[in-house]
Design a protein around this motif. Sequence first.
Motif, PDB file in Angstrom:
ATOM      1  N   VAL A 109       0.872  -1.178   0.000  1.00 40.27           N
ATOM      2  CA  VAL A 109       0.000   0.000   0.000  1.00 40.27           C
ATOM      3  C   VAL A 109       0.906   1.224   0.000  1.00 40.27           C
ATOM      4  O   VAL A 109       1.783   1.355   0.858  1.00 40.27           O
ATOM      5  N   ILE A 110       0.697   2.090  -0.989  1.00 38.20           N
ATOM      6  CA  ILE A 110       1.636   3.201  -1.165  1.00 38.20           C
ATOM      7  C   ILE A 110       0.895   4.533  -1.126  1.00 38.20           C
ATOM      8  O   ILE A 110       0.019   4.796  -1.963  1.00 38.20           O
ATOM      9  N   ASP A 111       1.216   5.343  -0.117  1.00 38.78           N
ATOM     10  CA  ASP A 111       0.676   6.715  -0.010  1.00 38.78           C
ATOM     11  C   ASP A 111      -0.835   6.783  -0.213  1.00 38.78           C
ATOM     12  O   ASP A 111      -1.340   7.627  -0.959  1.00 38.78           O
ATOM     13  N   LEU A 112      -1.544   5.906   0.475  1.00 43.86           N
ATOM     14  CA  LEU A 112      -2.986   5.801   0.255  1.00 43.86           C
ATOM     15  C   LEU A 112      -3.763   6.825   1.095  1.00 43.86           C
ATOM     16  O   LEU A 112      -3.536   6.960   2.298  1.00 43.86           O
ATOM     17  N   SER A 113      -4.694   7.505   0.428  1.00 41.64           N
ATOM     18  CA  SER A 113      -5.593   8.430   1.139  1.00 41.64           C
ATOM     19  C   SER A 113      -7.023   8.085   0.753  1.00 41.64           C
ATOM     20  O   SER A 113      -7.281   7.627  -0.362  1.00 41.64           O
ATOM     21  N   ALA A 114      -7.947   8.297   1.720  1.00 42.80           N
ATOM     22  CA  ALA A 114      -9.372   8.060   1.443  1.00 42.80           C
ATOM     23  C   ALA A 114     -10.202   8.999   2.301  1.00 42.80           C
ATOM     24  O   ALA A 114      -9.782   9.389   3.403  1.00 42.80           O
ATOM     25  N   SER A 115     -11.383   9.359   1.774  1.00 38.05           N
ATOM     26  CA  SER A 115     -12.242  10.323   2.485  1.00 38.05           C
ATOM     27  C   SER A 115     -13.681   9.864   2.452  1.00 38.05           C
ATOM     28  O   SER A 115     -14.106   9.155   1.540  1.00 38.05           O
ATOM     29  N   TYR A 116     -14.435  10.317   3.472  1.00 34.59           N
ATOM     30  CA  TYR A 116     -15.897  10.246   3.444  1.00 34.59           C
ATOM     31  C   TYR A 116     -16.346  11.688   3.280  1.00 34.59           C
ATOM     32  O   TYR A 116     -16.350  12.444   4.260  1.00 34.59           O
ATOM     33  N   GLY A 117     -16.663  12.097   2.091  1.00 34.48           N
ATOM     34  CA  GLY A 117     -16.998  13.509   1.870  1.00 34.48           C
ATOM     35  C   GLY A 117     -15.873  14.391   2.393  1.00 34.48           C
ATOM     36  O   GLY A 117     -14.707  14.207   2.010  1.00 34.48           O
ATOM     37  N   ASN A 137      -4.685   9.220   5.421  1.00 34.44           N
ATOM     38  CA  ASN A 137      -3.842  10.290   4.925  1.00 34.44           C
ATOM     39  C   ASN A 137      -2.438   9.756   4.637  1.00 34.44           C
ATOM     40  O   ASN A 137      -1.651   9.553   5.558  1.00 34.44           O
ATOM     41  N   ASN A 138      -2.182   9.416   3.388  1.00 32.71           N
ATOM     42  CA  ASN A 138      -0.840   8.981   2.990  1.00 32.71           C
ATOM     43  C   ASN A 138      -0.330   7.757   3.730  1.00 32.71           C
ATOM     44  O   ASN A 138       0.785   7.767   4.259  1.00 32.71           O
ATOM     45  N   ILE A 139      -1.157   6.713   3.739  1.00 25.69           N
ATOM     46  CA  ILE A 139      -0.754   5.479   4.433  1.00 25.69           C
ATOM     47  C   ILE A 139       0.121   4.621   3.517  1.00 25.69           C
ATOM     48  O   ILE A 139      -0.249   4.366   2.364  1.00 25.69           O
ATOM     49  N   SER A 140       1.251   4.177   4.029  1.00 23.57           N
ATOM     50  CA  SER A 140       2.077   3.209   3.300  1.00 23.57           C
ATOM     51  C   SER A 140       2.368   2.028   4.221  1.00 23.57           C
ATOM     52  O   SER A 140       2.810   2.229   5.362  1.00 23.57           O
ATOM     53  N   LEU A 141       2.077   0.835   3.742  1.00 22.71           N
ATOM     54  CA  LEU A 141       2.442  -0.363   4.509  1.00 22.71           C
ATOM     55  C   LEU A 141       2.508  -1.544   3.566  1.00 22.71           C
ATOM     56  O   LEU A 141       1.996  -1.483   2.443  1.00 22.71           O
ATOM     57  N   SER A 142       3.143  -2.604   4.038  1.00 22.13           N
ATOM     58  CA  SER A 142       3.177  -3.812   3.212  1.00 22.13           C
ATOM     59  C   SER A 142       3.064  -5.037   4.099  1.00 22.13           C
ATOM     60  O   SER A 142       3.364  -4.977   5.300  1.00 22.13           O
ATOM     61  N   VAL A 143       2.592  -6.117   3.500  1.00 22.72           N
ATOM     62  CA  VAL A 143       2.522  -7.388   4.211  1.00 22.72           C
ATOM     63  C   VAL A 143       3.194  -8.429   3.331  1.00 22.72           C
ATOM     64  O   VAL A 143       2.869  -8.555   2.138  1.00 22.72           O
ATOM     65  N   ASN A 144       4.149  -9.131   3.912  1.00 21.93           N
ATOM     66  CA  ASN A 144       4.854 -10.162   3.158  1.00 21.93           C
ATOM     67  C   ASN A 144       4.057 -11.463   3.161  1.00 21.93           C
ATOM     68  O   ASN A 144       3.268 -11.716   4.090  1.00 21.93           O
ATOM     69  N   LYS A 145       4.309 -12.258   2.141  1.00 16.56           N
ATOM     70  CA  LYS A 145       3.620 -13.547   2.042  1.00 16.56           C
ATOM     71  C   LYS A 145       3.875 -14.361   3.311  1.00 16.56           C
ATOM     72  O   LYS A 145       5.012 -14.455   3.761  1.00 16.56           O
ATOM     73  N   GLY A 162      -3.088   7.531  -4.073  1.00 15.67           N
ATOM     74  CA  GLY A 162      -2.229   6.418  -3.696  1.00 15.67           C
ATOM     75  C   GLY A 162      -2.474   5.172  -4.518  1.00 15.67           C
ATOM     76  O   GLY A 162      -3.272   5.166  -5.457  1.00 15.67           O
ATOM     77  N   LYS A 163      -1.757   4.123  -4.163  1.00 14.12           N
ATOM     78  CA  LYS A 163      -1.735   2.904  -4.975  1.00 14.12           C
ATOM     79  C   LYS A 163      -1.787   1.669  -4.085  1.00 14.12           C
ATOM     80  O   LYS A 163      -1.223   1.660  -2.982  1.00 14.12           O
ATOM     81  N   ILE A 164      -2.446   0.627  -4.572  1.00 10.51           N
ATOM     82  CA  ILE A 164      -2.437  -0.662  -3.873  1.00 10.51           C
ATOM     83  C   ILE A 164      -1.943  -1.711  -4.866  1.00 10.51           C
ATOM     84  O   ILE A 164      -2.575  -1.941  -5.905  1.00 10.51           O
ATOM     85  N   LEU A 165      -0.810  -2.313  -4.542  1.00 14.23           N
ATOM     86  CA  LEU A 165      -0.282  -3.390  -5.391  1.00 14.23           C
ATOM     87  C   LEU A 165      -0.509  -4.707  -4.661  1.00 14.23           C
ATOM     88  O   LEU A 165      -0.145  -4.838  -3.484  1.00 14.23           O
ATOM     89  N   GLN A 167       0.191  -8.807  -5.171  1.00 16.06           N
ATOM     90  CA  GLN A 167       0.999  -9.732  -5.975  1.00 16.06           C
ATOM     91  C   GLN A 167       1.645  -8.986  -7.147  1.00 16.06           C
ATOM     92  O   GLN A 167       1.730  -9.494  -8.262  1.00 16.06           O
ATOM     93  N   GLY A 168       2.024  -7.756  -6.866  1.00 12.90           N
ATOM     94  CA  GLY A 168       2.712  -6.950  -7.870  1.00 12.90           C
ATOM     95  C   GLY A 168       1.789  -6.262  -8.870  1.00 12.90           C
ATOM     96  O   GLY A 168       2.253  -5.465  -9.689  1.00 12.90           O
ATOM     97  N   ASN A 169       0.475  -6.569  -8.806  1.00  9.46           N
ATOM     98  CA  ASN A 169      -0.462  -5.960  -9.760  1.00  9.46           C
ATOM     99  C   ASN A 169      -1.210  -4.799  -9.112  1.00  9.46           C
ATOM    100  O   ASN A 169      -1.566  -4.865  -7.926  1.00  9.46           O
ATOM    101  N   ASN A 170      -1.475  -3.785  -9.933  1.00 14.33           N
ATOM    102  CA  ASN A 170      -2.163  -2.608  -9.425  1.00 14.33           C
ATOM    103  C   ASN A 170      -3.661  -2.905  -9.301  1.00 14.33           C
ATOM    104  O   ASN A 170      -4.336  -3.146 -10.304  1.00 14.33           O
ATOM    105  N   ILE A 171      -4.185  -2.923  -8.058  1.00 14.92           N
ATOM    106  CA  ILE A 171      -5.621  -3.192  -7.865  1.00 14.92           C
ATOM    107  C   ILE A 171      -6.332  -1.952  -7.320  1.00 14.92           C
ATOM    108  O   ILE A 171      -7.457  -2.045  -6.839  1.00 14.92           O
ATOM    109  N   THR A 172      -5.684  -0.805  -7.405  1.00 12.52           N
ATOM    110  CA  THR A 172      -6.253   0.427  -6.861  1.00 12.52           C
ATOM    111  C   THR A 172      -7.613   0.711  -7.501  1.00 12.52           C
ATOM    112  O   THR A 172      -7.725   0.761  -8.731  1.00 12.52           O
ATOM    113  N   GLY A 173      -8.645   0.869  -6.652  1.00 12.22           N
ATOM    114  CA  GLY A 173      -9.966   1.242  -7.159  1.00 12.22           C
ATOM    115  C   GLY A 173     -10.723   0.108  -7.830  1.00 12.22           C
ATOM    116  O   GLY A 173     -11.804   0.308  -8.369  1.00 12.22           O
TER     117      GLY A 173
END
Length: 244
Positions: A9-17, A23-31, A61-64, A66-72
């Motif tokens: 998860v790279i620099d992810l932001s989300a809002s409700y209205g 706000n700019n969340i980055s984290l990862s989880v290994n297999k 931001g972006k969500i990868l 298994q290496g694939n972009n699944i953002t949105g």
Amino acid sequence: MSKSKLIDVIDLSASYGPIQALNNISLSVNKGEIVALLGANGAGKTTLLQTISGLLKPTEGKILYQGNNITGMEAEKVVEKHLVHVPEHRQIFSTMTVLDNLYLGAYHHRKKTKMKNIENNIEKVFNLFPILKDRKDQLGGTMSGGQQQMLAIARGVMSEPELLLLDEPTLGLAPLIAKDVLELVRNLRAEFGTTVLLIEQNVTASLKIADRGYVISHGTIVKSGNSKQLLNDPEVKEAYLGHT
Ligand code: ATP
């Protein structure tokens, strides 16, 4: 254990209205890892899981995966990729039997998964959760809170998760039952190699089963580390472990 990132998860932001929940969340989880998300009520933990599983669209931001972009990506498509979200409040079908709840868990894969595989998965689930086998013909809504939670997780397992997002699986359960549910999460990894991103209100219990954790506050990651570091961290102790 492999160190390959299953989710990034790279620099992810989300809002409700007007409310910015992430706000700019980055984290990862290994297999193969179990990772805990910690934070006070309203910190943004549920929003993060909902954004990863496609229930909520990020603003940035972006969500990868298994290496694939699944953002949105739509939630139905995400679950087809074996990224499975078990939401808060165990949303099982209370007027259906335990067995039918499990069959519905396989619903998203009905086109790709042969009936034989579904039956095999039911057998695996019954081995992991023997109580569900004993109660397979009972209506979901008549099960105890702990049994319903196990059913909710088992239904998620029917989607053959590579990554399981678990939102407060022990909410409202007595401490001993909660311990059983968390033990099952660990067994899931041992049996199936399932990777888990977990929200859990009992910080001590969650860090005992997790490899690592992230602390979220006001939609931002404020701390991360392995479970031992976090359990011994004075700020974490002060904020979350004071009464446990
Ligand atoms: P909890 O442990 O209480 O479930 P959380 O860390 O999971 O908390 P979220 O539920 O993600 O927190 O909430 C993050 C922020 O977004 C909070 O300020 C919350 O009030 C807000 N929020 C969550 N859902 C909605 C919604 N549907 N509409 C508007 N605001 C929301």
